[in-house]
Design an enzyme around this catalytic site. Structure first.
Site, PDB file in Angstrom:
ATOM      1  N   ASP A 111       0.827  -1.208   0.000  1.00  0.00           N
ATOM      2  CA  ASP A 111       0.000   0.000   0.000  1.00  0.00           C
ATOM      3  C   ASP A 111       0.867   1.266   0.000  1.00  0.00           C
ATOM      4  OD1 ASP A 111      -2.680   1.210   0.295  1.00  0.00           O
ATOM      5  OD2 ASP A 111      -1.827   1.971   2.161  1.00  0.00           O
TER       6      ASP A 111
ATOM      7  N   TYR B 257       2.614  10.062   0.776  1.00  0.00           N
ATOM      8  CA  TYR B 257       3.559   9.485   1.731  1.00  0.00           C
ATOM      9  C   TYR B 257       4.977   9.988   1.422  1.00  0.00           C
ATOM     10  CZ  TYR B 257      -0.235   6.288   3.101  1.00  0.00           C
ATOM     11  OH  TYR B 257      -1.426   5.748   3.534  1.00  0.00           O
TER      12      TYR B 257
ATOM     13  N   PRO C  20      -3.586  -1.058  12.377  1.00  0.00           N
ATOM     14  CA  PRO C  20      -4.103  -2.105  13.277  1.00  0.00           C
ATOM     15  C   PRO C  20      -3.538  -1.989  14.689  1.00  0.00           C
ATOM     16  CG  PRO C  20      -2.492  -3.008  11.734  1.00  0.00           C
ATOM     17  CD  PRO C  20      -2.804  -1.630  11.250  1.00  0.00           C
TER      18      PRO C  20
ATOM     19  N   LYS D 218       4.398   0.531  23.846  1.00  0.00           N
ATOM     20  CA  LYS D 218       5.650   1.309  23.890  1.00  0.00           C
ATOM     21  C   LYS D 218       5.454   2.742  24.345  1.00  0.00           C
ATOM     22  CE  LYS D 218       6.750   0.694  19.552  1.00  0.00           C
ATOM     23  NZ  LYS D 218       7.507   0.762  18.298  1.00  0.00           N
TER      24      LYS D 218
ATOM     25  N   GLY E 111       2.204  -2.002   9.250  1.00  0.00           N
ATOM     26  CA  GLY E 111       3.295  -1.047   9.088  1.00  0.00           C
ATOM     27  C   GLY E 111       4.428  -1.523   9.971  1.00  0.00           C
TER      28      GLY E 111
HETATM   29  P1  NDP Z   1       0.270   0.321  12.748  1.00  0.00           P
HETATM   30  O1  NDP Z   1      -0.834   0.930  13.538  1.00  0.00           O
HETATM   31  O2  NDP Z   1       0.434  -1.154  12.848  1.00  0.00           O
HETATM   32  O3  NDP Z   1       1.618   1.057  13.147  1.00  0.00           O
HETATM   33  C1  NDP Z   1       2.828   0.618  12.628  1.00  0.00           C
HETATM   34  C2  NDP Z   1       3.980   1.117  13.494  1.00  0.00           C
HETATM   35  O4  NDP Z   1       3.890   0.554  14.810  1.00  0.00           O
HETATM   36  C3  NDP Z   1       5.322   0.677  12.956  1.00  0.00           C
HETATM   37  O5  NDP Z   1       5.807   1.520  11.932  1.00  0.00           O
HETATM   38  C4  NDP Z   1       6.169   0.674  14.211  1.00  0.00           C
HETATM   39  O6  NDP Z   1       6.511   2.022  14.505  1.00  0.00           O
HETATM   40  C5  NDP Z   1       5.180   0.155  15.246  1.00  0.00           C
HETATM   41  N1  NDP Z   1       5.179  -1.327  15.324  1.00  0.00           N
HETATM   42  C6  NDP Z   1       4.635  -2.206  14.441  1.00  0.00           C
HETATM   43  N2  NDP Z   1       4.795  -3.478  14.853  1.00  0.00           N
HETATM   44  C7  NDP Z   1       5.450  -3.408  16.032  1.00  0.00           C
HETATM   45  C8  NDP Z   1       5.896  -4.394  16.933  1.00  0.00           C
HETATM   46  N3  NDP Z   1       5.669  -5.689  16.716  1.00  0.00           N
HETATM   47  N4  NDP Z   1       6.531  -3.984  18.052  1.00  0.00           N
HETATM   48  C9  NDP Z   1       6.757  -2.675  18.299  1.00  0.00           C
HETATM   49  N5  NDP Z   1       6.361  -1.680  17.463  1.00  0.00           N
HETATM   50  C10 NDP Z   1       5.699  -2.050  16.326  1.00  0.00           C
HETATM   51  O7  NDP Z   1       0.075   0.596  11.184  1.00  0.00           O
HETATM   52  P2  NDP Z   1       0.281   1.943  10.326  1.00  0.00           P
HETATM   53  O8  NDP Z   1      -0.256   3.112  11.053  1.00  0.00           O
HETATM   54  O9  NDP Z   1       1.672   1.967   9.827  1.00  0.00           O
HETATM   55  O10 NDP Z   1      -0.713   1.636   9.121  1.00  0.00           O
HETATM   56  C11 NDP Z   1      -0.411   0.559   8.210  1.00  0.00           C
HETATM   57  C12 NDP Z   1      -0.524   1.070   6.787  1.00  0.00           C
HETATM   58  O11 NDP Z   1      -1.862   1.524   6.552  1.00  0.00           O
HETATM   59  C13 NDP Z   1       0.352   2.284   6.427  1.00  0.00           C
HETATM   60  O12 NDP Z   1       1.677   1.938   6.131  1.00  0.00           O
HETATM   61  C14 NDP Z   1      -0.389   2.818   5.217  1.00  0.00           C
HETATM   62  O13 NDP Z   1      -0.074   2.050   4.067  1.00  0.00           O
HETATM   63  C15 NDP Z   1      -1.855   2.577   5.609  1.00  0.00           C
HETATM   64  N6  NDP Z   1      -2.465   3.797   6.202  1.00  0.00           N
HETATM   65  C16 NDP Z   1      -3.511   4.369   5.524  1.00  0.00           C
HETATM   66  C17 NDP Z   1      -4.116   5.506   5.980  1.00  0.00           C
HETATM   67  C18 NDP Z   1      -5.249   6.082   5.217  1.00  0.00           C
HETATM   68  O14 NDP Z   1      -5.668   7.222   5.510  1.00  0.00           O
HETATM   69  N7  NDP Z   1      -5.780   5.399   4.226  1.00  0.00           N
HETATM   70  C19 NDP Z   1      -3.660   6.180   7.226  1.00  0.00           C
HETATM   71  C20 NDP Z   1      -2.599   5.460   7.891  1.00  0.00           C
HETATM   72  C21 NDP Z   1      -2.035   4.325   7.393  1.00  0.00           C
HETATM   73  P3  NDP Z   1       7.861   2.476  15.298  1.00  0.00           P
HETATM   74  O15 NDP Z   1       8.888   1.430  15.080  1.00  0.00           O
HETATM   75  O16 NDP Z   1       8.212   3.778  14.675  1.00  0.00           O
HETATM   76  O17 NDP Z   1       7.490   2.613  16.709  1.00  0.00           O
END
Ligand code: NDP
Length: 329
Positions: free
Chosen positions: A51, A56, A213, A222, A292
């Site tokens: 995605d 972005y 998610p 965290k 993500g």
């Molecule tokens: P999440 O809510 O899963 O957040 C992901 C972030 O959480 C990671 O980048 C990391 O950040 C942290 N993380 C993930 N897994 C772990 C773990 N196992 N342990 C510790 N930290 C973890 O998903 P996103 O918000 O990234 O959303 C997923 C995708 O959805 C995006 O990449 C995008 O493609 C889409 N999206 C679409 C939107 C829309 O308006 N349509 C808006 C937002 C997202 P860190 O390491 O920095 O702490």
């Protein structure tokens, strides 16, 4: 871990139950070698949907992903790649954002160029645009499909009535219908997916590709003791997200719920991120959960959600409901 594939709503396309997105990370928070490792780890695990969006990292996330896809040697038929249009990325002159025919078409051409592909599998209207007649956006999407530049179009964060209006227009004008919506969905954000869209799953048969998610990391625990270095809520330019997640009403209750959710995960012999992703997957109206990650280890941990589905018995789901339902949006 065996990947599952789900039908995207009433369309004929099959999407991996877990998919992978580039927001914040690609072209911004992480270096290109890490992005490459992440995309390869996702593909090797059976993920077939990547995605992305014009906005972005101001288009750089698509540049990085495009270069990796180009080098990978993967058959184009083996993966799905998306872009989204609305926020723009070059400036704020009129017509450089939004859902006018001009911007929808220009943003598609730019996304194809950045991603180095001949067509987008999925192209989303990233938000509704009240300044543009819905007929205009629907027809622009239809034309891009007719030209072979887009295969399926959808919406992101549109209300149920806006999605219904798009279908009514497409029916009336004989246009390709939107197939999927991309809403936020997680243990802390449930109402739209569970209630507002409830009628749309049967008819017209809405597919859902859900985002955040883990609520941007809140559902890992965290952020329960401040904002650690190297995490998303410390990324420059994302102060608005930090404000939104850590200052909005009800945050204390959410923070208090995190250790309770983590205790349920521990009882099942797993981790909170894995449990939170599995909980999303358990909803049969979710076509795919977009993950993500800023590190490969995170992605590998979250992929474990696929092995957890049987452990989420009705009793465990009730336990999670008791904790999250009263405090969720
Ligand atoms: P999440 O809510 O899963 O957040 C992901 C972030 O959480 C990671 O980048 C990391 O950040 C942290 N993380 C993930 N897994 C772990 C773990 N196992 N342990 C510790 N930290 C973890 O998903 P996103 O918000 O990234 O959303 C997923 C995708 O959805 C995006 O990449 C995008 O493609 C889409 N999206 C679409 C939107 C829309 O308006 N349509 C808006 C937002 C997202 P860190 O390491 O920095 O702490």
């Amino acid at each position: 871990m065996t990947m599952q594939y789900r039908q995207l709503g009433k369309s004929g396309i099959k999407v991996s139950a877990l998919s992978f997105g580039a927001w914040v990370t690609f072209g911004k928070q992480i270096g290109d070698p890490v992005a490459r490792k992440l995309l390869h780890a996702a593909y090797d695990a059976g993920i077939n949907f990547f995605d992305n969006a014009e906005s972005y990292a101001d288009g750089q996330a698509e540049v990085v992903m495009g270069a990796i896809l180009k080098k990978s040697g993967w058959r184009r038929s083996s993966y799905l790649v998306s872009s989204k249009v609305f926020f723009g990325n070059v400036g704020d002159r009129p017509n450089e954002e939004g859902l006018s025919r001009k911007h929808v078409v220009e943003a598609c051409h730019e996304a194809l160029r950045r991603l180095q592909v001949d067509y987008l599998d999925f192209y989303y209207c990233h938000r509704p645009d009240p300044t543009v007649p819905i007929e205009e956006s629907c027809r622009a999407m239809h034309d891009l499909i007719a030209q072979g530049k887009v295969l399926y179009w959808g919406t992101s964060e549109w209300s149920a009535s806006q999605i219904e209006a798009a279908h009514a227009v497409c029916d009336h004008l004989g246009l390709h219908h939107p197939q999927m919506e991309q809403p936020q969905y997680n243990l802390f954000h449930r109402a739209r997916v569970e209630k507002e869209y409830a009628q749309l799953y049967r008819s017209p048969g809405l597919g859902t590709t859900i985002w955040s998610p883990l609520a941007s990391g809140l559902l890992t625990g965290k952020y329960n003791k401040g904002v650690p270095k190297g995490t998303r809520l410390n990324v420059p330019g994302l102060e608005w997200l930090r404000e939104d997640l850590l200052k909005k009403p009800g945050v204390e209750k959410r923070m208090a719920a995190v250790p309770r959710l983590a205790a349920v995960a521990k009882g099942l012999g797993t981790t909170l991120p894995c449990l939170a992703v599995a909980w999303c997957l358990k909803n049969p109206n979710i076509s795919t959960v977009i993950l993500g990650a800023s590190r490969v280890e995170q992605l590998r941990e979250n992929l474990g959600a696929l092995d957890l589905l049987d452990a989420l018995t009705p009793q465990v789901m009730r336990q999670l409901d008791d904790i999250s339902a009263p405090i969720a949006d």
